[in-house]
Design a protein around this motif. Structure first.
Motif, PDB file in Angstrom:
ATOM      1  N   ALA A 317      46.900  41.315  39.475  1.00 41.13           N
ATOM      2  CA  ALA A 317      45.444  41.370  38.907  1.00 41.13           C
ATOM      3  C   ALA A 317      45.047  43.079  38.819  1.00 41.13           C
ATOM      4  CB  ALA A 317      44.274  40.634  39.823  1.00 41.13           C
ATOM      5  N   ASP A 318      45.563  43.771  39.438  1.00 44.98           N
ATOM      6  CA  ASP A 318      44.920  45.139  39.847  1.00 44.98           C
ATOM      7  C   ASP A 318      46.378  45.990  39.942  1.00 44.98           C
ATOM      8  OD1 ASP A 318      43.652  47.307  40.303  1.00 44.98           O
ATOM      9  OD2 ASP A 318      42.476  46.326  42.206  1.00 44.98           O
ATOM     10  N   ASP A 323      44.358  48.999  34.687  1.00 47.96           N
ATOM     11  CA  ASP A 323      44.889  47.555  34.843  1.00 47.96           C
ATOM     12  C   ASP A 323      45.775  47.320  33.554  1.00 47.96           C
ATOM     13  OD1 ASP A 323      44.249  47.647  37.400  1.00 47.96           O
ATOM     14  OD2 ASP A 323      42.651  45.827  37.227  1.00 47.96           O
ATOM     15  N   GLU A 326      48.675  43.658  33.986  1.00 45.01           N
ATOM     16  CA  GLU A 326      48.410  42.303  34.584  1.00 45.01           C
ATOM     17  C   GLU A 326      49.334  41.172  34.524  1.00 45.01           C
ATOM     18  OE1 GLU A 326      44.555  42.927  32.754  1.00 45.01           O
ATOM     19  OE2 GLU A 326      43.689  42.889  34.702  1.00 45.01           O
ATOM     20  N   ILE A 400      42.232  40.406  33.922  1.00 45.97           N
ATOM     21  CA  ILE A 400      42.367  39.529  35.047  1.00 45.97           C
ATOM     22  C   ILE A 400      41.350  40.401  35.968  1.00 45.97           C
ATOM     23  CG2 ILE A 400      43.546  38.486  36.876  1.00 45.97           C
ATOM     24  CD1 ILE A 400      45.959  38.594  35.257  1.00 45.97           C
ATOM     25  N   GLN A 401      40.299  39.757  36.231  1.00 48.15           N
ATOM     26  CA  GLN A 401      39.329  40.322  37.389  1.00 48.15           C
ATOM     27  C   GLN A 401      39.821  40.240  38.432  1.00 48.15           C
ATOM     28  OE1 GLN A 401      35.179  38.442  35.338  1.00 48.15           O
ATOM     29  NE2 GLN A 401      35.521  38.083  37.449  1.00 48.15           N
ATOM     30  N   ASN A 402      39.422  41.512  39.367  1.00 47.01           N
ATOM     31  CA  ASN A 402      40.098  41.866  40.559  1.00 47.01           C
ATOM     32  C   ASN A 402      39.554  41.342  41.805  1.00 47.01           C
ATOM     33  OD1 ASN A 402      41.876  43.475  38.756  1.00 47.01           O
ATOM     34  ND2 ASN A 402      40.870  45.375  39.383  1.00 47.01           N
TER      35      ASN A 402
HETATM   36 CA   LIG Z   1      42.259  43.208  36.691  1.00 51.59          CA
END
Ligand SMILES: [Ca+2]
Ligand SMILES: [Ca+2]
Ligand SMILES: [Ca+2]
Length: 489
Positions: A317-318, A323, A326, A400-402
């Motif tokens: 994700a990170d 980013d 991903e 994608i949220q971290n």
């Molecule tokens: Ca991310």
């Protein structure tokens, strides 16, 4: 001198109509045939006193070799071939033109040529030679020997109001005393219709026109379920695949299907199926053959699953800094049909957590045990045999949220239940999937997977590869080397 006088006399005597063989001349001197008729059959002749001719038309079956004429004259007597004629009595052979010589007392004469012609025999023709319908444009088959006409119109055609187009050798065509106009007259063909064709000679021929509706081609399975707890099913009509989910742990070896169909018969391996009665072994796909009224068949593949052995295997994700690489790796531990599955990304900063992205996996087909699919943008290389899939928009960064406490979930839209969930960088025990009102717990166990890092290269991965104990904290670790498309360390 004598020769000259004779010639003059002849000219005077023939000053009216000329004898047969010479051009007609105008009447003169009073000798004339003023009327002419045949007695039997009774037919009036047409006397042309200018041309000194008579024409008579007798019916087709008249014997002209012996006819009696009734006539009137202006003159003293009439002879035919030197024989004096008596009106209404004398018989003559009219099969060839007959010369009537009318003579006056003063010696003037007029020769009338009487021609009797026989009318042609009236036609006996009364056939229908072609037949079709205007709308729908359907040809019919004409059986000339049986005087039967048959047509099959498409299913659903209103046979009570059809217009036929036909060709006939008769003089008229009637249906129940109504004279027909080809291409115009409407009839009710629900039952056979009698077309009566009249010939010129008055005779008739009846044709029976039978119009049938085409047999049904319908052979769909319209509803399908299995008599077992927690069952849900989806019919993919285009591909004729029926996907059924049953509760996890349900034995598949002997299950009874409940279905409805537009066909006339359903069988499996030649065995007739009765909805709600016949049991089958659904351990592997079962082919249902549906037979239509017209004899055609369709095969539906019924796939029943109690669980889908697909997991989220690795998440990156990170990345360090921006980013831009991903990915999420999915791993199949068994045969998995991805149709109907979606990957849902859940924002854990809300309570309950909310879906923020959804990736439909349906187009990816089926996975075999050990196969993996990587959802990633262009900067993530995926070595074969790993399959890469770039969802729409994933050429961009920050898909994608971290975290903290974000989650990804494989969601089964057919069974309306999660297949696998991974919360990372925290726990998320309440989340709502768009379209579902229930709150779900994306965190397997008491703790989620670890967090990814913005300062160290690495990913969140199952280790050992593919392990799924139902405890994300135990199954996942931080892997310093991401392995998109390859087994995790
Ligand atoms: Ca991310
Ligand atoms: Ca980053
Ligand atoms: Ca991997």
């Amino acid at each position: 001198m004598r020769t000259i006088v004779s010639a003059v006399t002849i000219v005077v005597l023939l000053s009216s109509c000329a004898p047969i063989g010479l051009p007609p001349a105008r009447e003169a001197g009073g000798a004339a045939l003023t009327s002419f008729a045949i007695v039997a059959p009774p037919v009036e002749g047409v006397v042309d006193r200018t041309r000194c001719s008579v024409s008579v038309q007798v019916p087709w079956d008249t014997d002209c070799t012996g006819l009696v004429a009734a006539f009137t004259i202006s003159g003293q007597r009439v002879t035919v071939g030197g024989v004096e004629q008596q009106s209404g009595i004398t018989l003559n052979d009219f099969s060839r033109p007959v010369e009537y010589m009318v003579e006056c007392a003063d010696g003037t004469r007029a020769a009338y040529q009487v021609s009797v012609t026989v009318q042609p025999r009236p036609s006996q023709q009364k056939s229908i030679t072609a037949f079709s319908f205007v709308q729908p444009p359907v040809p019919a088959v004409v059986d000339s020997a049986q005087h039967a006409i048959s047509a099959v119109v498409p299913r659903g055609t209103d046979r009570s109001s059809l217009v036929a187009r036909y060709e006939s050798s008769g003089i008229s065509v009637c249906v129940a005393d109504t004279e027909q106009q080809s291409g115009v007259t409407i009839n009710d063909f629900t039952d056979p219709v009698e077309y009566v064709v009249a010939a010129e000679d008055g005779s008739t021929q009846t044709y029976v026109v039978t119009v049938l509706e085409a047999p049904s081609q319908e052979k769909a399975i319209t509803t399908f379920t299995i008599q077992a707890p927690g069952t849900a099913a989806a019919i993919d009509e285009e591909n004729r695949i029926i996907r059924v989910r049953v509760a996890e742990g349900t034995g598949l070896a002997s299950l009874v299907a409940v279905f409805t169909t537009t066909g006339t018969a359903v069988s499996v391996g030649g065995v007739a199926q009765e909805s709600g009665v016949t049991a089958n072994d659904f351990t592997s796909a079962v082919e249902y053959e549906v037979r239509a009224q017209d004899g055609s068949a369709a095969i539906y593949s019924v796939r029943v699953a109690d669980r889908l052995r697909l997991v989220v295997n690795e998440i990156d994700a990170d990345q360090v800094g921006t980013d831009n690489a991903e990915f999420i790796e999915l791993y199949a531990a068994g045969n998995v049909d991805l149709h109907g599955l979606v990957l849902v990304l859940i924002n854990g900063s809300l309570a309950p957590g909310q879906e923020y992205a959804r990736i439909d996996l349906s187009s990816l087909g089926e996975m075999v045990p050990g196969a993996c699919v990587v959802l990633a943008g262009p900067l993530v290389p995926v070595p074969p045999p790993g399959l890469k899939f770039t969802p729409p928009g994933w050429e961009l960064t920050n898909r994608i949220q971290n975290g903290p406490a974000d989650a990804v979930m494989i969601w089964d839209t057919i069974g309306r239940r999660p297949v696998d969930t991974v919360t990372y960088a925290g726990t998320l025990h309440r989340a709502v999937i768009a379209g579902e009102i229930v709150e779900l717990d994306p965190t397997e166990g008491s703790a989620g997977a670890p967090a990814d890092s913005n300062s160290i290269i690495g990913s969140i991965c199952r280790s050992p590869n593919g392990q799924d104990t139902g405890q994300n904290a135990a199954d996942f670790t931080f892997c310093p080397t991401p392995t998109p498309g390859a087994p995790n360390p």
